[in-house]
Design a protein around this motif. Structure first.
Motif, PDB file in Angstrom:
ATOM      1  N   GLY A 296     -31.142  -0.828 -23.544  1.00  0.00           N
ATOM      2  CA  GLY A 296     -32.568  -0.782 -23.250  1.00  0.00           C
ATOM      3  C   GLY A 296     -33.417  -0.906 -24.503  1.00  0.00           C
ATOM      4  N   THR A 297     -34.699  -0.669 -24.337  1.00  0.00           N
ATOM      5  CA  THR A 297     -35.650  -0.707 -25.448  1.00  0.00           C
ATOM      6  C   THR A 297     -36.539   0.528 -25.397  1.00  0.00           C
ATOM      7  OG1 THR A 297     -37.254  -1.980 -24.136  1.00  0.00           O
ATOM      8  CG2 THR A 297     -35.701  -3.236 -25.507  1.00  0.00           C
ATOM      9  N   VAL A 298     -37.204   0.778 -26.514  1.00  0.00           N
ATOM     10  CA  VAL A 298     -38.126   1.911 -26.622  1.00  0.00           C
ATOM     11  C   VAL A 298     -39.458   1.389 -27.146  1.00  0.00           C
ATOM     12  CG1 VAL A 298     -38.592   4.121 -27.739  1.00  0.00           C
ATOM     13  CG2 VAL A 298     -36.252   3.538 -27.050  1.00  0.00           C
ATOM     14  N   LYS A 299     -40.538   1.792 -26.501  1.00  0.00           N
ATOM     15  CA  LYS A 299     -41.876   1.399 -26.927  1.00  0.00           C
ATOM     16  C   LYS A 299     -42.403   2.418 -27.929  1.00  0.00           C
ATOM     17  CE  LYS A 299     -45.442  -1.436 -26.232  1.00  0.00           C
ATOM     18  NZ  LYS A 299     -45.352  -2.904 -26.418  1.00  0.00           N
ATOM     19  N   ILE A 300     -42.664   1.977 -29.154  1.00  0.00           N
ATOM     20  CA  ILE A 300     -43.238   2.836 -30.191  1.00  0.00           C
ATOM     21  C   ILE A 300     -44.539   2.190 -30.646  1.00  0.00           C
ATOM     22  CG2 ILE A 300     -42.906   3.948 -32.424  1.00  0.00           C
ATOM     23  CD1 ILE A 300     -39.924   3.734 -32.056  1.00  0.00           C
ATOM     24  N   GLY A 301     -45.639   2.745 -30.207  1.00  0.00           N
ATOM     25  CA  GLY A 301     -46.929   2.129 -30.519  1.00  0.00           C
ATOM     26  C   GLY A 301     -47.014   0.758 -29.878  1.00  0.00           C
ATOM     27  N   THR A 302     -47.260  -0.250 -30.701  1.00  0.00           N
ATOM     28  CA  THR A 302     -47.327  -1.626 -30.197  1.00  0.00           C
ATOM     29  C   THR A 302     -45.996  -2.354 -30.347  1.00  0.00           C
ATOM     30  OG1 THR A 302     -48.124  -2.388 -32.363  1.00  0.00           O
ATOM     31  CG2 THR A 302     -49.788  -1.772 -30.728  1.00  0.00           C
ATOM     32  N   SER A 303     -44.983  -1.661 -30.857  1.00  0.00           N
ATOM     33  CA  SER A 303     -43.680  -2.286 -31.105  1.00  0.00           C
ATOM     34  C   SER A 303     -42.689  -1.942 -30.001  1.00  0.00           C
ATOM     35  CB  SER A 303     -43.110  -1.828 -32.455  1.00  0.00           C
ATOM     36  OG  SER A 303     -43.993  -2.136 -33.514  1.00  0.00           O
ATOM     37  N   THR A 304     -41.816  -2.883 -29.709  1.00  0.00           N
ATOM     38  CA  THR A 304     -40.710  -2.662 -28.782  1.00  0.00           C
ATOM     39  C   THR A 304     -39.422  -2.666 -29.592  1.00  0.00           C
ATOM     40  OG1 THR A 304     -41.888  -3.743 -26.967  1.00  0.00           O
ATOM     41  CG2 THR A 304     -39.499  -3.510 -26.748  1.00  0.00           C
ATOM     42  N   VAL A 305     -38.769  -1.514 -29.650  1.00  0.00           N
ATOM     43  CA  VAL A 305     -37.596  -1.341 -30.505  1.00  0.00           C
ATOM     44  C   VAL A 305     -36.350  -1.264 -29.628  1.00  0.00           C
ATOM     45  CG1 VAL A 305     -36.517   0.094 -32.275  1.00  0.00           C
ATOM     46  CG2 VAL A 305     -39.019  -0.067 -32.147  1.00  0.00           C
ATOM     47  N   PRO A 306     -35.342  -2.083 -29.897  1.00  0.00           N
ATOM     48  CA  PRO A 306     -34.118  -2.013 -29.087  1.00  0.00           C
ATOM     49  C   PRO A 306     -33.340  -0.735 -29.368  1.00  0.00           C
ATOM     50  CG  PRO A 306     -33.817  -3.527 -30.919  1.00  0.00           C
ATOM     51  CD  PRO A 306     -35.270  -3.137 -30.927  1.00  0.00           C
ATOM     52  N   VAL A 307     -32.653  -0.245 -28.354  1.00  0.00           N
ATOM     53  CA  VAL A 307     -31.778   0.911 -28.529  1.00  0.00           C
ATOM     54  C   VAL A 307     -30.533   0.439 -29.268  1.00  0.00           C
ATOM     55  CG1 VAL A 307     -30.350   2.632 -27.369  1.00  0.00           C
ATOM     56  CG2 VAL A 307     -32.621   2.075 -26.472  1.00  0.00           C
TER      57      VAL A 307
END
Length: 247
Positions: free
Chosen positions: A168-179
């Motif tokens: 999955g991914t994680v939304k941090i602010g305006t960024s989408t960070v992959p797990v």
């Protein structure tokens, strides 16, 4: 938290004794002018009152201690159980599959998004793991950037579930960070032994670039002692590719 039965009994007993015995007697003493007896009965009433307050205080203290114990067993960031609960589960014998998961490059996430972003990332990963859990599984935070899963499921069944959680991914602010995680899995009759083996397999997964590795004694070696991890462990730098190892 509901009041304990014994405290309810004491509450009722103290109140009833005061109402049934003390109040009518005090009224009679005042009417008869028995000042000395009145003072004596007032003292008895005071004893009842003090006992009543002590019961209330003891019940409150029990609630405070239980709340403190619950807080010590729960990670405040992720809401997952902590080492206290993990140790209890590991102490129970029987066939178990243990997975040890380590977040890849949490330092880089903290550098790019701040420690608040790193905390958000860890909390989101905890949510990903919860979603693939089944009744009877333990999902817990071992500490730092490590998580543990203890289950009665077979190793390949747990691996399939974790693959979903780790893609999955994680939304941090305006960024989408992959797990990005590395995981080691081991099925064993001794859960503590399974933890030590899963630990070794997890570092194999890191060397391979991340993903899931099933424990292989010929490849991963043998843990020093059941449930005991080396004091100094070799950590690879940021993984460059993801793979799934199996045996």
């Amino acid at each position: 938290m509901p009041t304990r039965p014994w405290t309810k009994i004491l509450h009722v007993g103290c109140t009833a004794a005061f109402v049934v015995v003390a109040v009518p007697t005090l009224s009679h003493m005042i009417a008869e002018g028995g000042a000395v007896k009145f003072i004596a009965m007032a003292g008895i009433a005071g004893v009842f009152a003090v006992a009543h307050l002590r019961v209330i205080g003891a019940d409150r203290r029990i609630r405070e201690l239980r709340n403190a114990l619950e807080e010590a067993s729960t990670d405040p960031l992720t809401g997952l159980p902590t080492r206290r609960t993990i140790d209890r589960w590991l102490a129970v014998g029987g066939e178990r599959t243990v997975a040890l998961l380590d977040v890849d490059d949490l330092h880089g996430i903290n550098a790019a998004h701040g420690h608040a972003g790193g905390d958000l990332y860890l909390a989101a990963i905890a949510g990903h793991l919860r979603r693939v859990a089944e009744p009877g599984d333990l999902i817990a935070r071992l500490g730092g950037d490590e998580f543990i899963v203890i289950t009665s499921r077979l190793a390949h069944e747990l691996a399939d579930a974790l693959t979903c959680a780790m893609t999955g991914t994680v939304k941090i602010g305006t960024s989408t960070v992959p797990v990005r995680m590395s995981a080691g899995i081991c099925h064993h009759g001794d859960p503590r032994r399974a933890l030590g083996c899963a630990d070794l397999a997890m570092f194999t997964a890191k060397r391979l670039g991340g993903g899931i590795a099933h424990y292989d004694p010929d490849r991963d070696g043998v843990p020093l002692q059941a449930g005991v991890r080396p004091a100094v462990r070799q950590r690879d730098n940021r993984p460059t590719r993801r793979s799934v190892g199996g045996s």
